[in-house]
Scaffold this active site. Structure first.
Site, PDB file in Angstrom:
ATOM      1  N   SER A   1       0.807  -1.221   0.000  1.00 19.99           N
ATOM      2  CA  SER A   1       0.000   0.000   0.000  1.00 19.99           C
ATOM      3  C   SER A   1       0.839   1.269   0.000  1.00 19.99           C
ATOM      4  O   SER A   1       0.413   2.283  -0.532  1.00 19.99           O
ATOM      5  CB  SER A   1      -0.946  -0.004   1.203  1.00 19.99           C
ATOM      6  OG  SER A   1      -0.223  -0.076   2.412  1.00 19.99           O
TER       7      SER A   1
ATOM      8  N   HIS B   1      -5.336  -3.469  -2.322  1.00 18.49           N
ATOM      9  CA  HIS B   1      -5.073  -2.635  -3.496  1.00 18.49           C
ATOM     10  C   HIS B   1      -4.988  -3.446  -4.788  1.00 18.49           C
ATOM     11  O   HIS B   1      -4.700  -2.900  -5.849  1.00 18.49           O
ATOM     12  CB  HIS B   1      -3.773  -1.846  -3.308  1.00 18.49           C
ATOM     13  CG  HIS B   1      -3.834  -0.906  -2.149  1.00 18.49           C
ATOM     14  ND1 HIS B   1      -4.332   0.368  -2.246  1.00 18.49           N
ATOM     15  CD2 HIS B   1      -3.503  -1.080  -0.847  1.00 18.49           C
ATOM     16  CE1 HIS B   1      -4.281   0.958  -1.059  1.00 18.49           C
ATOM     17  NE2 HIS B   1      -3.779   0.096  -0.193  1.00 18.49           N
TER      18      HIS B   1
ATOM     19  N   LYS C   1     -11.817   0.290  -1.403  1.00 12.26           N
ATOM     20  CA  LYS C   1     -10.859   0.930  -2.309  1.00 12.26           C
ATOM     21  C   LYS C   1     -11.448   0.915  -3.724  1.00 12.26           C
ATOM     22  O   LYS C   1     -12.361   1.675  -4.009  1.00 12.26           O
ATOM     23  CB  LYS C   1      -9.498   0.294  -2.145  1.00 12.26           C
ATOM     24  CG  LYS C   1      -8.916   0.837  -0.834  1.00 12.26           C
ATOM     25  CD  LYS C   1      -7.711   0.233  -0.268  1.00 12.26           C
ATOM     26  CE  LYS C   1      -7.413   0.963   1.053  1.00 12.26           C
ATOM     27  NZ  LYS C   1      -6.645   0.184   1.986  1.00 12.26           N
TER      28      LYS C   1
HETATM   29  C1  LIG Z   1      -6.633   0.028   3.412  1.00 13.80           C
HETATM   30  C2  LIG Z   1      -5.996  -1.246   3.745  1.00 13.80           C
HETATM   31  C3  LIG Z   1      -6.566  -2.118   4.677  1.00 13.80           C
HETATM   32  C4  LIG Z   1      -7.754  -1.734   5.510  1.00 13.80           C
HETATM   33  O1  LIG Z   1      -8.915  -1.713   4.771  1.00 13.80           O
HETATM   34  P1  LIG Z   1     -10.138  -0.842   5.291  1.00 13.80           P
HETATM   35  O2  LIG Z   1     -11.311  -1.426   4.628  1.00 13.80           O
HETATM   36  O3  LIG Z   1      -9.855   0.560   4.867  1.00 13.80           O
HETATM   37  O4  LIG Z   1     -10.187  -0.969   6.787  1.00 13.80           O
HETATM   38  C5  LIG Z   1      -5.967  -3.344   4.863  1.00 13.80           C
HETATM   39  N1  LIG Z   1      -4.850  -3.699   4.197  1.00 13.80           N
HETATM   40  C6  LIG Z   1      -4.275  -2.880   3.306  1.00 13.80           C
HETATM   41  C7  LIG Z   1      -3.055  -3.333   2.572  1.00 13.80           C
HETATM   42  C8  LIG Z   1      -4.814  -1.626   3.058  1.00 13.80           C
HETATM   43  O5  LIG Z   1      -4.218  -0.800   2.198  1.00 13.80           O
END
Ligand SMILES: *Cc1c(COP(=O)(O)O)cnc(C)c1O
Length: 400
Positions: free
Chosen positions: A183, A211, A242
């Site tokens: 990320s 992602h 996302k």
């Molecule tokens: C954003 C993210 C999460 C958390 O997801 P949310 O639904 O925003 O709580 C978990 N792992 C990674 C790699 C992320 O980028």
């Protein structure tokens, strides 16, 4: 002498400020998309995870409104008690079908999905081997599990193998955990090699597709599809928040795994079920991702456009003493490393003043401060070109 037991908080804040690590929130206005409003001015948004531009799509909004009208605003309880609605089951079936797994389960966020899954799968007699750049939610889940945690060098199969040789025999179960797309870096994990090592050393593998989902693979099903590994034993965690433009998390895998999580994942059992509106929006998004591959094509055209632009801008003769180094990326996430936290903040503010929203990411989130840029399917070529030029200007002004 009576001092307040809360006095230490002021001191801690002073330390955070001194290191240029202090963070504040900035309100952004307007519907989710490539251009938002900030302080009454338009800003081009290179800081969101809405890769396919679905968060502002009227079809997701319509699905959410319909679900609220049908079920109300809350799911009103834990899924195990009063919180289960037909929309949850439809969503879980759609995720499993898309991911090519037997079953799936949705959590109220991706963070909660990782927390609950990792802590349910391993305990005090077990080992977690974690990529050193894993997301905070994987790290929190590992800590909560009570397992022995050992990190391996970022993306290094050699180091992972070395550690497995030494450590694996001492533990009951072993879980290898990794982001699929990192990320805060933008590169992807070497999944086939990780799965091979897992076979050899009798390990479970969990990949976090936060992602990757909607972005990688022929149908957007993620890194597992991209690498052709969907038929191999694997635990796929991800988020609905996302590329899918909603809120919530999921785990996809074998029917036994999912049944086990319904019985053992505390962050699923002891929390209110995903709202009907979020579930419906995510379900609509999955249908769009599968039926409109051109969105993903446009995203990747923009990824390549931004990558070329950044490479030219950062390598070109205008930057003799290069301040920023572009980290390797296989995704819509691009990071330009900047030595100091103070400098990255300054660059972020300057770009903001010029009308571009980018993230200045600092420790403790990452070891070395960086500007993080994310590109969307809905950016225009002009948005991207203008950002690259603005970045060139601020980098040379900081160097001057
Ligand atoms: C954003 C993210 C999460 C958390 O997801 P949310 O639904 O925003 O709580 C978990 N792992 C990674 C790699 C992320 O980028």
């Amino acid at each position: 002498m009576a001092t307040s037991p809360y006095q230490w908080i002021d001191q801690a804040l002073t330390t955070i400020h001194r290191a240029s690590w202090h963070r504040t929130v900035q309100p952004l206005d307007g519907k989710a998309g490539p251009v938002l409003q900030h302080g009454g001015r338009p800003v081009v948004n290179f800081a969101s995870n809405d890769y396919l531009g679905l968060a502002g799509d009227p079809r997701l909004a319509a699905a959410a409104i319909e679900a609220i009208q049908a079920y109300g605003t809350s799911s009103t309880g834990s899924r195990l008690l009063s919180g289960q609605r037909p929309i949850h089951q439809q969503l879980e079936q759609a995720i499993a079908a898309w991911k090519g797994t037997e079953a799936a389960i949705v959590f109220s966020s991706g963070y909660l999905a990782n927390l609950g899954t990792v802590s349910a799968l391993v305990g005090g007699r077990d080992l977690i081997l974690a990529d050193q750049f894993n997301h905070a939610s994987l790290i929190s889940g590992a800590t909560l599990s009570g397992a022995q945690i050992q990190s391996y060098s970022h993306g290094s199969l050699d180091d992972l193998q070395q550690q497995l040789r030494t450590l694996r025999p001492q533990y009951r179960r072993c879980l290898i955990s990794t982001d699929s797309v990192f990320s805060m870096d933008g590169d992807i994990c070497p999944l086939p090699g990780i799965l091979d090592l897992a076979d050899t050393f009798d390990c479970m593998v969990l990949i976090d597709e936060a992602h990757g989902t909607g972005v990688l693979g022929q149908t957007g099903a993620g890194a597992a599809e991209h690498w052709g590994c969907r038929q191999r034993p694997l635990i796929q965690v991800g988020t609905l928040s996302k590329a899918l433009g909603s809120l919530g998390g999921y785990v996809a895998g074998s029917a036994a795994l999912i049944d086990f999580l319904r019985n053992r994942a505390a962050s699923w059992i002891y929390t209110t079920g995903l709202t009907p509106a979020d579930a419906a929006a995510a379900l609509a998004a999955i249908a769009i991702v599968q039926s409109e591959p051109t969105r993903r094509d446009r995203l990747w055209q923009n990824v390549n456009r931004l990558k070329q632009g950044l490479k030219q801008q950062l390598a070109g003769p205008a930057q003799p003493k290069r301040l920023g180094q572009l980290l390797p990326s296989d995704s819509p996430i691009f990071c330009v490393q900047v030595g100091s936290a103070a400098a990255v903040l300054q660059l972020g503010h300057q770009l903001n003043a010029m009308g571009y929203l980018v993230s200045a990411v600092r420790p403790p989130t990452v070891p070395v401060s960086r500007l993080r840029l994310t590109v969307m399917a809905t950016h225009t070529p002009d948005h991207i070109q203008a950002l690259v030029e603005a970045l060139g200007r601020v980098l040379s002004s900081v160097q001057a």
